[in-house]
Scaffold this active site. Structure first.
Site, mmCIF file in Angstrom:
data_model
loop_
_atom_site.group_PDB
_atom_site.id
_atom_site.type_symbol
_atom_site.label_atom_id
_atom_site.label_comp_id
_atom_site.label_asym_id
_atom_site.label_seq_id
_atom_site.Cartn_x
_atom_site.Cartn_y
_atom_site.Cartn_z
ATOM 1 N N LYS A 285 0.846 -1.194 0.000
ATOM 2 C CA LYS A 285 0.000 0.000 0.000
ATOM 3 C C LYS A 285 0.880 1.242 0.000
ATOM 4 O O LYS A 285 1.882 1.297 0.703
ATOM 5 C CB LYS A 285 -0.913 0.019 1.224
ATOM 6 C CG LYS A 285 -2.071 -0.947 1.164
ATOM 7 C CD LYS A 285 -3.012 -0.783 2.342
ATOM 8 C CE LYS A 285 -3.901 0.420 2.183
ATOM 9 N NZ LYS A 285 -4.990 0.472 3.186
ATOM 10 N N GLU A 371 -19.523 -8.525 8.848
ATOM 11 C CA GLU A 371 -20.572 -7.911 9.659
ATOM 12 C C GLU A 371 -21.581 -8.932 10.171
ATOM 13 O O GLU A 371 -22.088 -8.803 11.296
ATOM 14 C CB GLU A 371 -21.297 -6.832 8.842
ATOM 15 C CG GLU A 371 -20.461 -5.605 8.549
ATOM 16 C CD GLU A 371 -19.592 -5.736 7.306
ATOM 17 O OE1 GLU A 371 -18.855 -4.787 6.980
ATOM 18 O OE2 GLU A 371 -19.639 -6.812 6.660
ATOM 19 N N ARG A 399 -25.648 -5.135 5.812
ATOM 20 C CA ARG A 399 -25.203 -6.452 5.349
ATOM 21 C C ARG A 399 -25.538 -7.548 6.358
ATOM 22 O O ARG A 399 -25.469 -8.728 6.034
ATOM 23 C CB ARG A 399 -23.694 -6.421 5.094
ATOM 24 C CG ARG A 399 -23.247 -5.266 4.227
ATOM 25 C CD ARG A 399 -21.783 -5.304 3.912
ATOM 26 N NE ARG A 399 -21.516 -6.237 2.834
ATOM 27 C CZ ARG A 399 -20.316 -6.444 2.320
ATOM 28 N NH1 ARG A 399 -19.265 -5.818 2.811
ATOM 29 N NH2 ARG A 399 -20.144 -7.290 1.329
#
Length: 644
Positions: A285, A371, A399
C-alpha cells in the site's frame, strides 16, 4: 499545465487500446507516470490514496494483457481504482474526484463502460465477475470475468461463497488476490517468481492434466497418494491448497510491482484452457510515495495534501467528532464495567474503537470484514451475560440485517449497536450514506432506537445503552464534528421512549410543532426562529427515540397545534411513518392537525458537499419553514371551504 508533473507517455494513452500499442519495455515508464499523476490528482481532491498506489503496476498489466472492456474487470470495493479511471478515458476529469458532479470515488457503471460493476462495499467482486463469466459462457459471447480482491476483503464469507460456485465459469473466471497486508505467503525472490511463471504456463498445465489422468488409472491407494503428494507440494511451495480445494488453479505469490513478472503470468493465465484461476499478487500500500509507504493507515484515505511534503490539509479546529465522542464515552463506561466489550468489522480507527483496543485489548474484537459474524458473535456474548457494543457504519450494518432480526431481535438479546455515519456522508456518496438504519431497525419488535441530536446527547445515549439489559438497543450519530455544545460532566441515563421539549412557544399552545430526530435539530431551531419572526408560535421537540415513540408527548402536541412536522435524516419508514401510524391508530388525524413528514428523498444522492446534499434533500431550515407555511395555507383554505 503549470505545476503539473511531466507525463509524456501517459499523455498518449487515452484508453487501454492505446496502452496495448506500447512495447513491453515502455510499461515501467508508464506505471511511474501513472503513479505520479495519481498522487498529484489526489493531492488536489483528497480521497483514497494508498490502495490505488499499491495497484498501479497491476492496473497497467491487466489492461495491457486483457481485452477490456470485453473482458469484464471488477475491482472489489473500488477505492483502489483511481489509476484505472485515469487509464480508461477519465483522466481529464480525475481532479473532480468525490466532488459534486464529478467522478465517484468508487467504480460506477454510469461513468464508463470500463466499470462494468459498481462497488464500494467489500467482497462482492468474485460473485459479480462469476456472473459476467457465466453469462458470456451461456450466450457464447467472448470475454472473461476478472475480479481484483484485497486480502482484507477475503475475510468475508461472501468471497468464499462465490469461489465455491466458481466451477460454473470454467476458465472464464480469473481472481487476482491483491495481498498488501495480511500476506498468505511471502514471495521469496527469483525462485518464487520462476515457479509462478512455470506453473501458470500452458506446458505445465498440460503436464499436470496428463498426470491427473494417469493417476486416475492407478490403483486407488496409489491414486490417493499421488493426489496428496501433488497437493502437498503445491501447498508447501505456494500456499494454494485452500484455493485448489475450492476448484481454483492457484498461481503465486508473485511481486505485484514487477511488470516483468506480472505480464507473463497474466498472459499465461489468459491463454490457459484450465478452469478458474486465482493469481496471488503481493503489493505494498502506498507504493512509490514515501509518506504513504511509511504510514499506510494514515494515507489510506486522505484530505487534500502537499505532494512534496505529504502534509495533509488540517481541518479547522472546533468541536470533537461524533466518532471520538462515542469512543471516549465508551471508554468511560468500560472503566467501571468489566462486562462491556467492543466489536468492529475491520474498522477500528473508523469507529474509534482503536482507542478501546489500546486500553482493553482483551475486550476488543476486530472480526474483519464480516458484519454478519460480528452481529451474531455479539449476540452470543450478550447471551452469556456480557454487554457488547457492536460499532458498525450504518451502510455496513445493512449487510447483517438477517442476523439482527434472527439472532438478536427474536431472542431479545441486549446487543448495543453504535451506528456511525448515520445520514448523508458528503464525498463518499450514495454507497456510504446511512439512510436506512432507522427504517430497518425500528420495524423490529423488542428494539430500542435512538438518534443523538448533538455530542452531549450521544454521551447520554452511550450511557443509556450500557445500562440497558432488557433487549437490543441502537443509537445513531453522523459523520463529522459535533455542534459545540457543553459536554456533560456526568452522563444521564435517559428514560426509554421519552423525548424532550427544547423550545416551548412563549405565545401559548402555538400553531406549529417541529418533531426532530437526530442532528437536524439545529436546523429545526433555526426554522422556529424564522417562524416566530412571522408571528407563528412554534414548539420544537427532540424526540430522541424513534422506537419506542413518546406517545404521550406526540399526543399532547397534536392536540394543541395546527401543524406537526417530523424531521429526520433518514429514508421513508422512519420517525414520520411511525408518528403517522400512531396518529392513525388513535384517530388523531380525523379532526386533528395537519402532519407533514420531512426525510431523505427517495433517490440515491451522489457525492457532494454536505450542505449541498442537505439542500437537495430539503432538510435545511428554509425548507422546513416552507413546509410549515404550505401546510398552514392548505389548512386555512380547508377551514374556509368547510365554513362556506
Amino acid at each position: 499545465m503549470t505545476g503539473e508533473p511531466a507525463t509524456p507517455l501517459l499523455d498518449k494513452v487515452h484508453d487501454p487500446r492505446d496502452l496495448r500499442k506500447l512495447d513491453p519495455s515502455q510499461l515501467r515508464q508508464l506505471a511511474d507516470e501513472l503513479r505520479t499523476e495519481t498522487i498529484a490528482a489526489v493531492g488536489q481532491t483528497g480521497g483514497h490514496l494508498g490502495s490505488g498506489l499499491g495497484v498501479v503496476e497491476l492496473t497497467v498489466a491487466i489492461h495491457y494483457v486483457f481485452n477490456t472492456p470485453e473482458d469484464r474487470l471488477v475491482w472489489d470495493v473500488g477505492h483502489q481504482a483511481y489509476p484505472h479511471k485515469i487509464l480508461t478515458g477519465r483522466r481529464e476529469r480525475i481532479r473532480t474526484l468525490r466532488q459534486g458532479g464529478g467522478l465517484s470515488g468508487f467504480t460506477k457503471r454510469s461513468e464508463s463502460e470500463y466499470d462494468p460493476f459498481g462497488a464500494a462495499h467489500s467482497s462482492t467482486s468474485i460473485s459479480a465477475a462469476l456472473g459476467f463469466a457465466v453469462a458470456n459462457k451461456l450466450t457464447g459471447q467472448p470475454g472473461r470475468g476478472i475480479a481484483v480482491i484485497g486480502d482484507g476483503a477475503m475475510s468475508a464469507g461472501m468471497a468464499y461463497e462465490a469461489m465455491n460456485n466458481a466451477r460454473e465459469a470454467g476458465s472464464r473466471l480469473i481472481v487476482i488476490l491483491n495481498d498488501n497486508d495480511m500476506s498468505i505467503a511471502r514471495p521469496v525472490g527469483g525462485l518464487s517468481a520462476y515457479l509462478a511463471k512455470l506453473v501458470s504456463s500452458q506446458p505445465f498445465l498440460n503436464i499436470r492434466e496428463f498426470a491427473k489422468r494417469l493417476s486416475r488409472r492407478l490403483p486407488e491407494p496409489l491414486h490417493r497418494a499421488a493426489k496428496k503428494t501433488d497437493e502437498f507440494a503445491r501447498g508447501m511451495a505456494m500456499g494454494g491448497t485452500l484455493f485448489e480445494e475450492l476448484g481454483f488453479y492457484y498461481v503465486g505469490p508473485i511481486d505485484g510491482h514487477n511488470l516483468d513478472q506480472l505480464v507473463p503470468v497474466l498472459e499465461n493465465v489468459r491463454d490457459a484452457a484450465e478452469g478458474p484461476c486465482l493469481i496471488h499478487v503481493v503489493t505494498q500500500k502506498g507504493k512509490g510515495y514515501a509518506p504513504a509507504e511509511q504510514s499506510a493507515d494514515k494515507y489510506h484515505g486522505v484530505q487534500k495534501f502537499d505532494v512534496i511534503t505529504g502534509e495533509q490539509v488540517k481541518s479547522a479546529g472546533g468541536p470533537p467528532s461524533y466518532t471520538n465522542v462515542f469512543a471516549q464515552a465508551l471508554l468511560a463506561e468500560a472503566q467501571t464495567d468489566e462486562r462491556i466489550c467492543a466489536i468492529t468489522a475491520a474498522m477500528p480507527s473508523g469507529t474509534g474503537l482503536d482507542k478501546f483496543q489500546q486500553t482493553f485489548p482483551s475486550r476488543a474484537f476486530d472480526v474483519g470484514i464480516a458484519e454478519q459474524h460480528a452481529v451474531t458473535f455479539a449476540a452470543g456474548l450478550a447471551a452469556q451475560g456480557m454487554r457488547p457494543f457492536c460499532a458498525i457504519y450504518s451502510t455496513f450494518l445493512q449487510r447483517a440485517f438477517d442476523q439482527v432480526v434472527h439472532d438478536v431481535a427474536i431472542q431479545n438479546l441486549p446487543v448495543r449497536f453504535a451506528i456511525d455515519r448515520a445520514g448523508l456522508v458528503g464525498a463518499d456518496g450514495a454507497t456510504h450514506a446511512g439512510s436506512f438504519d432507522v427504517t430497518y431497525l425500528a420495524t423490529l419488535p423488542n428494539f430500542v432506537v435512538m438518534a443523538a441530536a448533538d455530542e452531549a446527547e450521544l454521551v447520554h445515549m452511550v450511557h443509556t445503552a450500557a445500562r440497558h439489559d432488557t433487549g437490543p438497543i441502537a443509537f445513531r450519530y453522523p459523520r463529522g464534528n459535533g455542534t459545540g455544545v457543553a459536554m456533560p460532566a456526568v452522563p444521564e441515563r435517559l428514560a426509554i421512549g421519552k423525548g424532550r421539549i427544547v423550545r416551548a412557544s412563549e405565545k401559548g399552545a402555538g400553531k406549529v410543532a417541529l418533531l426532530s430526530l437526530g442532528t437536524r435539530l439545529a436546523e429545526a431551531l433555526k426554522a422556529a426562529d424564522a417562524l416566530e419572526a412571522r408571528g407563528l408560535a412554534t414548539t420544537v421537540a427532540d424526540m430522541r427515540f424513534a422506537k419506542p415513540l413518546d406517545t404521550d408527548l406526540i399526543r399532547k402536541l397534536m392536540l394543541s397545534h395546527e401543524v406537526i412536522v417530523t424531521i429526520e435524516e433518514g429514508s421513508i419508514g422512519g420517525l414520520g411513518a411511525h408518528v403517522l401510524t400512531m396518529a392513525s391508530d388513535e384517530g388523531l388525524t380525523d379532526h386533528g392537525p395537519r402532519i407533514r413528514t420531512m426525510r431523505l428523498p427517495d433517490v440515491f444522492q451522489d457525492q457532494d458537499k454536505p450542505e449541498k446534499q442537505y439542500d437537495e434533500a430539503g432538510l435545511n431550515a428554509p425548507q422546513i419553514v416552507d413546509t410549515v407555511l404550505k401546510a398552514l395555507r392548505h389548512n386555512s383554505a380547508g377551514v374556509s371551504e368547510a365554513r362556506a
